[in-house]
Design a protein around this motif. Structure first.
Motif: not given
Length: 468
Positions: A84-101
């Motif tokens: 859930x925290x990773x998904x919140x991070x991704x929502x704030x980075x729409x310009x990046x296709x994939x964020x892996x934390x």
């Protein structure tokens, strides 16, 4: 002896991409000890409050782009992170296709999961701190997007079994340290490394109360001295319990040092750093474009009674759902009014293709048997599920592809154990009078089959998408 793996590979015309763009950096995520509340350290046992800061904790990350797709890989000096925290991070980075934390799984940082608070019935999570980490990761990735530069890459591996100890039978380790070194396209100088290690960051032991990144702090320091550029360190298949050698190691002065102090953490971290240097020396060029992203959310049943109690007490604060018996679908959210017999959480498995190289995103601590294939066959007498089929194995799935295993990627769901090694009920395997350590930190015996089958499907999908 160093080993390396390279495959001959050419992209289909439809997948040809621009030269690889790369940036690397870090941001401080050290908690504030000056506040009027305790910082509970994660790992080992509850009630371990931080007393001092030995070295700063960081979120370290890289950003990769082929001109069409971009991937950010961030590693936290923490015990774990939640989807859930990773998904919140991704929502704030729409310009990046994939964020892996990812998380290094350090046992010397603040509790970000909830299990290690003041007491067994109190969560150790400071919500304000977790939100601060989320903001820090977003800030870091945005900064990285402004400093992208063209690079080439080298990939290398090295086997160092003397750097890993397994405390659970059967003794199985994945002793391979894997590294990508990125080099400037202008002058071929190193500009950064992505390193996958092989052991729990717990060189200091359970008595330490100082905040520290543990041995990866010294590994990254050693590599920066060698190459004058940053490193991002991630943990690989460390489940079961792979850790630094209990008998100690010899330091750079040829003096023996033993676990449980910073002298050992430094010596061990330097040894890992030297292994990485040896791997880089034997590395070979590798194309890392095009970038192709495969990910899938999966339902994981929560059968562990301790985890179920922790959730009911709000020690673990995470949405859960009705377990439908199918990992690809889940039922209604569990509430005070709706409490089904079996619950589940939603996690994620990923395969990121960088040209021929595969980054495997595993949301927990994978047992190395699921990498090497050394699952007992026939099964040991008295295990709970002797008829369970052996799960798909990483080395079989990847074939000739070079790969890195990104442990605790996007989530921490605990130990991922081969089902036929599950041994919680008496009588016990290996003639033991009690269960081995492991099952107590796993959500369910179904986790191994679900994660590995999903990984197999993603690997097959990657082959089709990449035209291999």
């Amino acid at each position: 002896m160093a080993t390396w793996a390279i495959v001959s590979w050419a992209a289909p015309p439809t997948l040809l991409a621009a030269p690889l763009q790369f940036s690397i950096g870090h941001v401080d995520i050290t908690p504030d000890l000056a506040q009027n509340k305790a910082v509970w350290l994660a790992g080992y046992y509850h009630g371990r409050a931080a007393t001092d800061i030995h070295d700063r904790l960081n979120a370290r990350g890289i950003l990769l782009s082929d001109g069409q797709q971009s991937v950010a890989i961030v590693s936290l000096d923490l015990i774990g992170w939640s989807l859930p925290s990773t998904l919140r991070i991704r929502q704030q980075l729409p310009e990046v296709d994939y964020v892996m934390v990812c998380s290094t799984h350090s046992h010397e940082g603040p509790d970000t999961i909830g299990l290690w608070g003041e007491s067994v019935i109190k969560s150790g999570v400071d919500d304000a701190y977790n939100h601060r980490v989320e903001r820090a990761v977003v800030t870091l990735v945005k900064q990285l997007s402004t400093t992208l530069k063209p690079v080439t890459a080298q990939f290398g591996t090295i086997d160092r079994p003397e750097l890993v100890h397994d405390s659970r039978l059967p003794i199985v380790i994945d002793s391979t340290i894997r590294v990508i070194q990125f080099r400037s396209l202008v002058d071929n100088t190193p500009v950064g490394q992505l390193v996958q290690g092989t052991a729990h960051p717990e060189a200091l032991g359970s008595k330490n109360t100082q905040i520290t990144a543990d041995f990866p702090y010294y590994t990254q320091k050693r590599l920066e001295q060698e190459y004058a550029c940053p490193t991002v360190y991630v943990s690989g298949a460390i489940g079961g319990l792979l850790a630094p050698p209990q008998d100690g190691i010899v330091d750079q002065s040829n003096q023996p040092v033993h676990p449980g102090n910073f002298e050992y953490a430094e010596a061990y971290g330097n040894a890992v750093g030297q292994a990485v240097i040896d791997a880089v020396q034997a590395s070979r060029p590798i194309p890392l474009t095009p970038i192709v992203i495969q990910r899938e959310e999966v339902a994981i049943p929560i059968d562990n009674p301790l985890y179920r109690i922790a959730r009911s007490l709000n020690v673990i604060r995470r949405d859960s759902y009705e377990w439908t018996g199918n990992s690809k679908s889940w039922g209604k959210p569990i509430t005070r009014q709706f409490r089904p017999e079996r619950g589940a959480i939603v996690s994620e498995v990923a395969v990121v293709s960088l040209g021929p190289l595969r980054l495997l995103g595993i949301p927990g601590e994978l047992y190395p048997e699921l990498v090497t294939g050394d699952v007992p066959n026939p099964p040991m007498p008295h295990v709970d599920y002797p008829e369970a089929p052996i799960e798909p194995i990483v080395r079989d799935l990847l074939g000739n592809h070079p790969w890195m295993l990104m442990g605790l990627a996007n989530d921490e769901i605990g130990y991922i154990i081969p089902k036929r090694q599950w041994d919680r009920d008496p009588p016990f395997a290996y003639g033991r009078s009690m269960s081995q350590y492991g099952e107590i930190n796993s959500c369910s015996p179904e986790v191994g089959p679900i994660i590995m089958q999903t990984l197999a499907e993603l690997c097959e999908r990657s082959e089709i998408t990449n035209g291999n």
